[in-house]
Scaffold this motif. Sequence first.
Motif, short mmCIF file in Angstrom:
data_model
loop_
_atom_site.label_atom_id
_atom_site.label_comp_id
_atom_site.label_asym_id
_atom_site.label_seq_id
_atom_site.Cartn_x
_atom_site.Cartn_y
_atom_site.Cartn_z
N PRO A 209 10.77 7.90 -10.83
CA PRO A 209 10.13 6.69 -10.30
C PRO A 209 11.11 5.66 -9.76
N GLU A 293 6.76 -6.43 -14.34
CA GLU A 293 7.43 -7.19 -13.28
C GLU A 293 8.86 -7.56 -13.68
N THR A 297 9.39 -2.82 -12.25
CA THR A 297 9.06 -3.01 -10.83
C THR A 297 9.70 -4.30 -10.34
N ASN A 301 5.61 -7.70 -8.41
CA ASN A 301 4.91 -6.42 -8.47
C ASN A 301 4.56 -6.11 -9.92
N HIS A 302 3.31 -5.80 -10.16
CA HIS A 302 2.85 -5.57 -11.54
C HIS A 302 2.24 -4.17 -11.70
N LEU A 303 2.61 -3.25 -10.84
CA LEU A 303 1.99 -1.93 -10.85
C LEU A 303 2.46 -1.08 -12.03
N LEU A 305 3.09 2.86 -13.66
CA LEU A 305 3.95 3.95 -13.18
C LEU A 305 3.31 4.74 -12.04
N ASP A 307 0.73 4.01 -10.04
CA ASP A 307 0.49 3.20 -8.84
C ASP A 307 1.81 2.88 -8.13
N TRP A 308 2.85 2.64 -8.92
CA TRP A 308 4.16 2.37 -8.32
C TRP A 308 4.67 3.61 -7.57
N SER A 311 2.85 3.97 -4.37
CA SER A 311 3.27 2.97 -3.38
C SER A 311 4.63 3.30 -2.78
N GLN A 312 5.46 4.03 -3.49
CA GLN A 312 6.80 4.38 -3.01
C GLN A 312 6.87 5.78 -2.42
#
Length: 339
Positions: A209, A293, A297, A301-303, A305, A307-308, A311-312
Motif C-alpha cells: 500500500p 490521516e 495516509t 486523507n482519511h481512507l 487500506l 479505499d486507499w 485510489s492509488q
Amino acid sequence: MQFSHLTSNYSRHERSDIVSKDELEPLGSDDSGSSHISYLHSKETRHHISHRLLVFVLVGANILLLLSSTALILARIALKETHYSEKNNSPYSPVYDRLHVYRSESRHNFSNYWPDNNPSIFQQYPSPEVDDAWDRISRQDSISLTADEIRRIGHDPATVWPAPKNEFGEDVYFGVIDVFHQIHCLNALRQTAFPKYYGDIREKRKHNPLKWDDHLLHCTYTVLRSLMCHADLEIQVGQKFTGWPGLSMNFASNKQCRNYEEILNWKEANVIVPKLSNWTEYPDRPIIEMDPEGVMTPYGNHLGLEDWAISQGIELDIPPDLAWQPTKLLSHMNEEANN
C-alpha cells in the motif's frame, strides 16, 4: 608486762640498726637500686612508644579504609550518574529501566572502502552473509510494554494494540525500539543501491500500500532526522597523503557510543512473539481506532487500506492464509472487469 617490755626494746634496737645503716649507705650510692629504677623507667617508656605506634597504625589503617570506601562510593555514584544521565537526557523509554545503557569511547576509521582490507560486514558488497547481518540488526521485533509505560510514552493504552491475553496476560502491549526501524530504513536504501543483486524492488513491492519510491523518501527522511537529532560534533581533519596531491579528508574520529550489541542482545532476549501471527483486523480485546490521516495516509486523507489502494491504483496481494482479506478491492476489480 615483762614480755611486752622485751618486745618493745627489741623493736627500738632494730629500728636503730636500720637507721644507722641508712646513714652509712646513702640511697644514691646503691647501684643495684638505681639500675632497677632505670629498667622500670625504660620499660615504661617502651610501653608508651609501642602503645603510640599501635594507635598510629590503627588510625592510619582506618583513614586508608575510609578513603578507599569513599573512593569506591564515589566511583559507584559516578557510574550511576553516567547511567542516569543517559536516561535523564533522553525522552522516556522503559528500556532504561530494564537495561544499563551507557556510552564508551571508540575510534572508527570510516575511510576503509576496500573489501580486501577486512572491513566491517556492514561495509561489504551484498551476499547472503551480509544480508543475514543486516537482517539481524534491523529486525523490528516487539518487546512488551505495560499500560503505565504506554501512558508515560504519551499514548492511551486503549488505542495501542495489545498482546494476546491468553498468552501474555492482561497488561501487555506490543512496542518496537526506534533504532531498529531506523536501521530498517537504512537497509532499504542499501538494497536499492544494488539493483543487480536485489533486482527491481519497485516491481517486487508493487502490491504494497506504500509505493516503494514513497517508502524510500520516508526512509531517507527517517535516517536524516536521526542524524540531525544526534548531530555529532566530533572533528575531522584534512591531511596531505604521500603521492596524493592536495588536501584529502581523514574521516577517522573518536565517538562516545552506546553499546549497540548489548542493546541488540537484550532485545533478542526479550522479544514477544505470539503463537498465532495471523494478521487479524482487530485484536482479542476492544481497541479505539485512530484516524489514519498523517500516518497511514497523507494529511487531508482519511481512507482505509482498501479505499486507499483503489485510489492509488495499487492491487493488494494479501496472502490467503491471513485472517484479514480485502473485500472492497475484489468487488472493485470485478466491476472493472465487467466494464
